[in-house]
Design an enzyme around this catalytic site. Structure first.
Site, PDB file in Angstrom:
ATOM      1  N   LEU A 137       6.382   7.517  19.507  1.00 46.32           N
ATOM      2  CA  LEU A 137       6.339   7.947  18.102  1.00 46.32           C
ATOM      3  C   LEU A 137       7.086   6.946  17.230  1.00 46.32           C
ATOM      4  O   LEU A 137       6.693   6.677  16.098  1.00 46.32           O
ATOM      5  CB  LEU A 137       6.932   9.352  17.945  1.00 46.32           C
ATOM      6  CG  LEU A 137       6.106  10.504  18.533  1.00 46.32           C
ATOM      7  CD1 LEU A 137       6.730  11.852  18.175  1.00 46.32           C
ATOM      8  CD2 LEU A 137       4.660  10.465  18.061  1.00 46.32           C
ATOM      9  N   GLU A 168      -0.419   2.791  20.173  1.00 46.31           N
ATOM     10  CA  GLU A 168      -0.669   2.673  21.614  1.00 46.31           C
ATOM     11  C   GLU A 168      -1.707   1.615  21.964  1.00 46.31           C
ATOM     12  O   GLU A 168      -1.663   1.034  23.043  1.00 46.31           O
ATOM     13  CB  GLU A 168      -1.079   4.036  22.200  1.00 46.31           C
ATOM     14  CG  GLU A 168      -1.102   4.048  23.732  1.00 46.31           C
ATOM     15  CD  GLU A 168      -1.286   5.437  24.318  1.00 46.31           C
ATOM     16  OE1 GLU A 168      -1.087   6.432  23.597  1.00 46.31           O
ATOM     17  OE2 GLU A 168      -1.632   5.522  25.519  1.00 46.31           O
ATOM     18  N   GLY A 190      -8.762   4.302  12.987  1.00 43.77           N
ATOM     19  CA  GLY A 190      -7.855   5.233  13.655  1.00 43.77           C
ATOM     20  C   GLY A 190      -6.916   5.871  12.659  1.00 43.77           C
ATOM     21  O   GLY A 190      -6.287   5.183  11.856  1.00 43.77           O
ATOM     22  N   ALA A 191      -6.853   7.213  12.695  1.00 44.64           N
ATOM     23  CA  ALA A 191      -5.989   7.941  11.756  1.00 44.64           C
ATOM     24  C   ALA A 191      -4.978   8.784  12.513  1.00 44.64           C
ATOM     25  O   ALA A 191      -4.711   9.926  12.181  1.00 44.64           O
ATOM     26  CB  ALA A 191      -6.834   8.801  10.818  1.00 44.64           C
ATOM     27  N   GLY A 192      -4.405   8.199  13.567  1.00 43.12           N
ATOM     28  CA  GLY A 192      -3.235   8.805  14.194  1.00 43.12           C
ATOM     29  C   GLY A 192      -1.999   8.334  13.460  1.00 43.12           C
ATOM     30  O   GLY A 192      -2.076   7.855  12.317  1.00 43.12           O
ATOM     31  N   GLY A 193      -0.861   8.443  14.121  1.00 43.84           N
ATOM     32  CA  GLY A 193       0.396   8.090  13.461  1.00 43.84           C
ATOM     33  C   GLY A 193       0.421   6.662  12.947  1.00 43.84           C
ATOM     34  O   GLY A 193       0.797   6.414  11.795  1.00 43.84           O
ATOM     35  N   ALA A 194       0.027   5.696  13.771  1.00 41.92           N
ATOM     36  CA  ALA A 194       0.125   4.286  13.365  1.00 41.92           C
ATOM     37  C   ALA A 194      -0.816   3.981  12.208  1.00 41.92           C
ATOM     38  O   ALA A 194      -0.425   3.339  11.221  1.00 41.92           O
ATOM     39  CB  ALA A 194      -0.176   3.373  14.555  1.00 41.92           C
ATOM     40  N   ASP A 218     -11.201   2.805  22.310  1.00 39.95           N
ATOM     41  CA  ASP A 218     -12.253   2.161  21.516  1.00 39.95           C
ATOM     42  C   ASP A 218     -11.805   0.809  20.956  1.00 39.95           C
ATOM     43  O   ASP A 218     -12.567  -0.155  20.964  1.00 39.95           O
ATOM     44  CB  ASP A 218     -12.706   3.080  20.375  1.00 39.95           C
ATOM     45  CG  ASP A 218     -13.307   4.381  20.897  1.00 39.95           C
ATOM     46  OD1 ASP A 218     -13.730   4.402  22.073  1.00 39.95           O
ATOM     47  OD2 ASP A 218     -13.339   5.362  20.150  1.00 39.95           O
ATOM     48  N   GLU A 270       9.340  15.903  28.233  1.00 34.79           N
ATOM     49  CA  GLU A 270      10.615  15.537  28.848  1.00 34.79           C
ATOM     50  C   GLU A 270      11.767  16.241  28.131  1.00 34.79           C
ATOM     51  O   GLU A 270      12.849  16.409  28.681  1.00 34.79           O
ATOM     52  CB  GLU A 270      10.757  14.025  28.680  1.00 34.79           C
ATOM     53  CG  GLU A 270      11.838  13.361  29.442  1.00 34.79           C
ATOM     54  CD  GLU A 270      11.630  11.847  29.378  1.00 34.79           C
ATOM     55  OE1 GLU A 270      10.662  11.359  29.979  1.00 34.79           O
ATOM     56  OE2 GLU A 270      12.427  11.172  28.712  1.00 34.79           O
ATOM     57  N   LEU A 327       0.411  18.227  29.037  1.00 37.48           N
ATOM     58  CA  LEU A 327       1.774  17.695  29.011  1.00 37.48           C
ATOM     59  C   LEU A 327       2.841  18.785  28.837  1.00 37.48           C
ATOM     60  O   LEU A 327       2.691  19.698  28.041  1.00 37.48           O
ATOM     61  CB  LEU A 327       1.883  16.708  27.845  1.00 37.48           C
ATOM     62  CG  LEU A 327       3.268  16.134  27.542  1.00 37.48           C
ATOM     63  CD1 LEU A 327       3.723  15.201  28.649  1.00 37.48           C
ATOM     64  CD2 LEU A 327       3.263  15.397  26.203  1.00 37.48           C
TER      65      LEU A 327
END
Lengths: 590, 237
Positions: free
Chosen positions: A399, A382, A14-18, A221, A255, A252
Site C-alpha cells: 500500500l 504491483e 488501471g484504477a487501483g491505488g497506484a 495485463d 498478517e 487472505l
C-alpha cells in the site's frame, strides 16, 4: 475493424491505488487525463488489502524512516534497490498524512493520531525489536484507502473510462510510448488513446497460480502488454506466498492478525515459529513464515484430516479486540472457513499473494530498460518493479508502494508533459494492427483450445513446479510444460462471438497476458540457481559458504526476461542509497 | 461439508446482439465438495457455456462486483452459500436498472446518485503538517458507514429508487451522505443538508427497510437516513 481515436495529455491504465494516486497528481495539475479500468475503480484489488500501510509516524513509540529502510532492505534479502527504498521510506509519513487529509478513515489513538499496529519484519533500531508502524483502518485498510482515493478523484473531476480493457501498448519506431489501444466492454468498440505520457498501474498477476489470494481481475495485463511491446520484465521469479490464506478457499487473512497477537500452531498445538525465528516469531518476514509452515506440514505436523494446513489462533485475544480491530477477518473466517475465530482457530496455508517483480522502473516511476528511460512510459504499483521489494516484500509496503510511486510517477508525468512540444507523432499502423489481430483471431479461431482448461493447466503447472519450495528438476520440467501451455494459449477458441459485454473474449485476452507472466516466472526461476527471499531451491541449500543458500557473488543482480526468444539478461542491484550509507550485506535471520 | 451434487438453475439471459427478447435458461451444473459459494457454481457454469455474462472480481465480498438477484433477493454471489438456496436457483440481474446483458446491469444511475452527494471530505483549513486529529469516539461514528462496497444491492431493492432513480438518492448514496456528515473533519454539514432538502432526494425514503435486509455488509442505511432527517429537523427549529 473501425478504430476511433482520442487524444489526452496522459492516459493511466488501471484504477487501483497506484493509478488513482497518480491521477490525483495529474488532474489537480489541470492536465487532460484518461483513466482506463476493467472494473469500476472501487472494485480494483487494492480494495482487498487488510492490515495496514507502513510509515514511520512514531505515533505509539519512537520510529524512524531509516529503520523502516533497513527492514525493507533486509526483507528484500538485499535484492531491493536502495535508492528507491530510501525514497519510499522517507516519503511514507507524508503520503500517509496526505491520504488522511483526503478523508481516509484511519483508526485513532486516544490522542487523536493515526493508530499503528505491529507487522511482520517491522523493527525499531535496525532490527532490534518489533515496532508499531502499520497505519490501519481496522482490517479494511485497502478498502478505506481505495475509496478515499476514488473520492478525491471525484473531487478532482478525473475522467474515468470504466469497464474498458487495454489491449496493447503503442510505441513509435524510436521506442517512445504513444498510448494504448483499448476495448469498451459494453460495446466491443476499440479505441486508440493517444497521450504524451502513459502510466501502467495494472496490478499483479497472482492468477497465474492455482491457489491465490488475488482477485479474478489480477491477470497481469500491463505485464503482458509491456512484454509484447518489447519491454523486459524484471525479477519475475520472486512471488510472495502469504502465510495465511484460508485453507481451501485461498482468501487472505491479514498478517495484522498476528500483529494483534495471533499465533500459528501445528497439530501438536505448538507455537512452531519459535523454532524458526526465535526473535520475531510469528512476525518474521512472510517468506520465512510460509516456509516454516510448509516444513511443518511436510514433516507430518499439519492439522485437519489431511494434515494439510496449520492453525492461526486468536482465541486467547479479548473478543472486543477481535470485534473492533479485526471485524472483517471474523466475517471471512465464518464465511470461508466456517469457524468463528473468537471460539476456534482458523485453518490457514501459504497462498500466492504478491508479485515482487514487474515492469522495470526507477524511483520516479519512469520505465527503464537497463538505465535507459523509455520516453513517455511510466509504471507504478504491483505491476512495476522499482525495485523496493526485491526478493520478498514486507507486509504493508505494498500500500505504501502504490501511494509513493503513484505520486512520484504522476509528478514525473506532469513534468514530462509540460516540457514536451505540442505536436504528437503518428502511431504506426502496424502497432494498431498487432492488437487488432489478437481480437480478430478470437472471432475466427476454429478447433482451438478451451480457455478455462488452458488457464487451469497453466495454474496447475505454476503451482506444482514453482511454489513455496522449488526443485531443480521440477523447474526444468516446468519450463517445458509452460511452453506447451503457451502453444495452446495461441490457439484459444471462444464460442461466444457477441460484441456486447463478451466476458469469454475478455478472459481469452487476459490469458494472453497471464501466459507471458507465467513463462517469465518459470524461465527466470529456472535460471536463478541460488536461494534468496521467496525463491528457495533444493540445489541451493543453507551452507557455511552460502548462508540460506544465497550466492551474492553470482546472483546479487536483477533478472530481465524478454518475450522475444524468452531471453534472459541481468542488471546490477543499486546498493547506493540517495543520502545515507549502504545497508551492508548480511545473512538474513529473524 | 456438501459432497458432489448437481444443482439446477434458472438464469435470466439476454444478449442484445442476438436475442430479440430476454428469456430464462434452465441449466444445471455438477459441483464438487469444495464448491461452497454461488460464485463457484457460476464459474463452473461459465466453463460449460462461455456466453454467460456476469461481473465478478475479489470473490470475498469486498469489491461489490457480483451483486445479483438470487431467488428473489439481492445479494453477492461470492458470499451466498449454494446449499442455503432452494432449487432451482433463480438468478436475475439487479432489479430496476437497465440490463446490458445477462446478469450485467447498467449502473450509471446508481453512481450518478452516489456522486451527487459530493462523496469526499471538504475542509477549508490549510492542510496541517501532520494528520488532522480525531478522537477514537469521533472515528467510531464512521463505523457502519465507511464499509459500503457500492454493490447496489440496497438501492436496487428499494421501491422508492425503482420509481425515481433519477430523483431519489437511494440508500447507498444516503449512507455515503451521512458518512461525510458524521466525519468531524468535514466542514460542510449545512451544505450537505441543503443538498438533500428536497421532496425527492432524501424524503422519498419511506423506511421500507429492504436495504437493511439485503446489505451483504450488514450496514443500516435506514438508520443513517433517520439521522440525516433528525439533523434537518434540529436545523429547522
Amino acid at each position: 475493424m473501425k478504430v476511433a481515436k482520442r487524444t489526452f495529455d496522459a492516459v493511466i491504465v488501471g484504477a487501483g491505488g497506484a493509478g488513482m494516486r497518480a491521477a490525483i497528481q495529474l488532474s489537480e495539475s489541470g492536465l487532460k487525463t484518461a483513466v482506463l479500468s476493467k472494473v469500476f475503480p472501487t472494485r480494483s484489488h487494492t480494495v482487498a488489502a487488510q492490515g495496514g500501510v507502513s510509515a514511520s509516524l512514531g505515533n505509539s513509540e519512537p520510529d524512524h524512516w531509516h529503520w523502516h529502510m533497513y527492514d525493507t532492505v533486509k526483507g528484500s534479502d538485499w535484492l531491493g534497490d536502495q535508492d528507491a527504498i530510501e525514497f519510499m521510506c522517507k516519503q511514507a509519513p507524508q503520503v500517509v498524512v496526505e491520504l488522511e487529509h483526503y478523508g481516509m478513515p484511519f483508526d485513532r489513538l486516544d490522542n487523536g493520531k493515526i493508530y499503528q499496529r505491529p507487522f511482520g519484519g517491522h523493527m525499531s533500531n535496525f532490527g532490534d525489536k518489533p515496532v508499531r508502524r502499520a497505519c490501519a483502518a481496522a482490517d479494511r485498510t485497502g478498502h478505506a484507502m481505495l475509496h478515499a482515493l476514488y473520492q478525491r478523484n471525484v473531487r478532482a473531476n478525473t475522467q474515468f473510462f470504466v469497464e474498458w480493457m487495454a489491449l496493447d501498448l503503442l510505441r513509435a519506431e524510436d521506442g517512445r510510448v504513444l498510448g494504448v489501444i483499448a476495448m469498451e466492454m459494453e460495446t466491443g468498440d476499440i479505441t486508440v488513446f493517444q497521450a504524451k505520457a502513459t502510466l501502467f498501474a495494472t496490478g499483479g498477476a497472482g492468477r497465474i497460480f492455482a491457489s491465490s489470494t488475488n482477485a479474478f481481475i489480477n491477470t497481469g495485463d500491463g505485464l503482458g502488454m509491456a512484454a509484447r511491446a518489447g519491454i523486459p520484465l524484471e525479477d519475475m521469479e520472486f512471488w510472495q506466498f502469504h502465510p495465511t490464506g484460508v485453507a481451501g478457499a485461498g482468501v487472505l487473512i491479514t498478517e495484522g492478525v498476528r500483529g494483534e497477537g495471533g499465533i500459528l500452531r501445528n497439530s501438536a498445538g505448538e507455537r512452531f515459529m519459535e523454532r524458526y525465528a526465535p526473535n520475531a516469531k510469528d512476525l518474521a518476514s512472510r517468506d520465512v513464515v510460509s516456509r516454516a509452515m510448509v516444513t511443518e506440514i511436510n514433516e507430518g505436523r499439519g492439522c485437519g484430516p489431511a494434515k494439510d494446513h496449520v492453525l492461526l489462533d486468536i482465541t486467547h485475544l479479548d473478543p472486543n479486540t477481535i470485534m473492533t480491530r479485526l471485524p472483517g477477518i471474523r466475517e471471512i473466517s465464518i464465511q470461508f472457513a466456517g469457524v468463528d475465530p473468537i471460539k476456534a482457530p482458523i485453518p490457514v496455508v501459504p497462498t500466492c499473494h504478491y508479485q515482487m517483480g514487474g515492469i522495470p522502473t526507477n524511483y520516479l516511476g519512469e520505465v527503464v530498460v537497463h538505465d535507459q528511460v523509455v520516453p513517455g512510459f511510466y509504471a507504478a504499483g504491483e505491476c512495476a518493479c522499482a525495485s523496493v521489494h526485491g526478493a520478498n516484500r514486507l507486509g504493508t509496503n505494498s500500500l505504501l508502494d502504490l501511494l509513493v510511486f503513484g505520486k512520484s510517477s504522476g509528478e514525473s508525468m506532469v513534468d514530462f508533459i509540460k516540457s514536451e512540444p505540442a505536436a504528437v507523432q503518428d502511431i504506426p499502423q502496424e502497432q494498431i494492427d498487432r492488437a487488432l489481430a489478437r481480437v480478430d483471431r478470437l472471432d475466427t479461431q476454429k478447433d482451438g483450445a478451451n480457455v478455462h482448461e488452458t488457464r487451469a493447466a497453466m495454474q496447475r503447472t505454476m503451482q506444482n513446479h514453482c511454489g513455496v519450495f522449488r526443485f531443480k528438476d521440477m523447474l526444468a520440467q516446468g519450463v517445458d510444460k509452460i511452453t506447451e501451455v503457451e502453444a495452446a494459449v495461441r490457439q484459444t477458441e471462444i464460442k461466444d462471438k457477441s460484441k456486447v459485454w463478451n466476458t469469454a473474449r475478455q478472459e481469452a485476452l487476459e490469458l494472453d497476458n497471464l501466459i507471458e507472466v507465467a513463462k517469465a516466472t518459470m524461465v527466470s526461476a529456472n535460471a536463478r540457481t541460488e536461494s534468496r527471499g521467496a525463491h528457495v531451491r533444493d540445489d541451493a541449500p543453507d551452507t557455511p559458504q552460502h548462508p540460506n543458500g544465497r550466492d551474492d557473488e553470482n546472483w546479487l543482480k536483477h533478472t530481465l526476461w524478454y518475450k522475444e526468444g524468452s531471453r534472459l539478461d541481468y542488471k546490477p542491484v543499486k546498493l547506493k542509497p540517495l543520502s545515507v550509507e549502504t545497508i551492508a550485506l548480511k545473512t538474513r535471520a529473524y | 461439508m456438501a459432497a458432489t451434487r448437481t444443482v439446477q438453475f434458472k438464469i435470466y439471459r439476454y444478449d442484445p446482439d442476438k436475442d430479440a427478447a430476454p428469456y430464462m435458461q434452465d441449466i444445471s451444473v455438477e459441483l464438487e465438495a469444495t464448491d461452497h459459494k454461488l460464485l463457484d457454481a457460476l464459474v463452473k457454469l461459465k466453463a460449460k457455456d462461455d456466453s454467460l455474462a456476469f461481473r465478478r472480481s475479489c470473490r470475498e465480498g469486498v469489491c461489490g462486483s457480483d451483486a445479483m438477484n438470487i431467488n428473489g433477493k439481492n445479494g453477492l454471489a461470492c458470499l451466498t452459500d449454494i446449499d442455503s438456496l432452494k432449487g432451482p436457483i433463480v438468478l436475475r440481474p439487479l432489479p430496476g436498472l437497465p440490463v446490458i446483458r445477462d446478469l450485467i446491469v447498467d449502473m450509471t444511475q446508481f453512481f450518478k446518485q452516489y456522486h451527487s452527494i459530493k462523496p469526499y471530505v471538504v475542509n477549508f483549513d490549510p492542510a496541517p503538517e501532520r494528520e488532522r486529529l480525531q478522537s477514537p469516539e469521533e472515528r467510531e461514528e464512521l463505523n457502519g458507514l465507511y464499509e459500503c462496497i457500492l454493490c447496489a444491492c440496497c438501492s436496487t431493492s428499494c421501491p422508492s429508487f425503482w420509481w425515481n432513480p433519477d430523483k431519489f438518492v437511494g440508500p447507498a448514496g444516503l449512507l455515503a451522505a451521512y458518512r461525510f456528515i458524521a466525519d468531524t473533519r468535514d466542514q460542510t454539514t449545512n451544505e450537505r443538508l441543503d443538498n438533500l432538502e428536497d421532496p425527492y432526494r432524501l424524503f422519498r425514503c419511506h423506511t421500507i427497510m429492504n436495504c437493511v435486509d439485503v446489505c451483504p455488509k450488514h450496514l443500516n442505511p435506514t438508520k443513517a437516513i433517520g439521522k440525516i432527517k433528525d439533523l434537518m429537523l434540529q436545523r429547522a427549529v
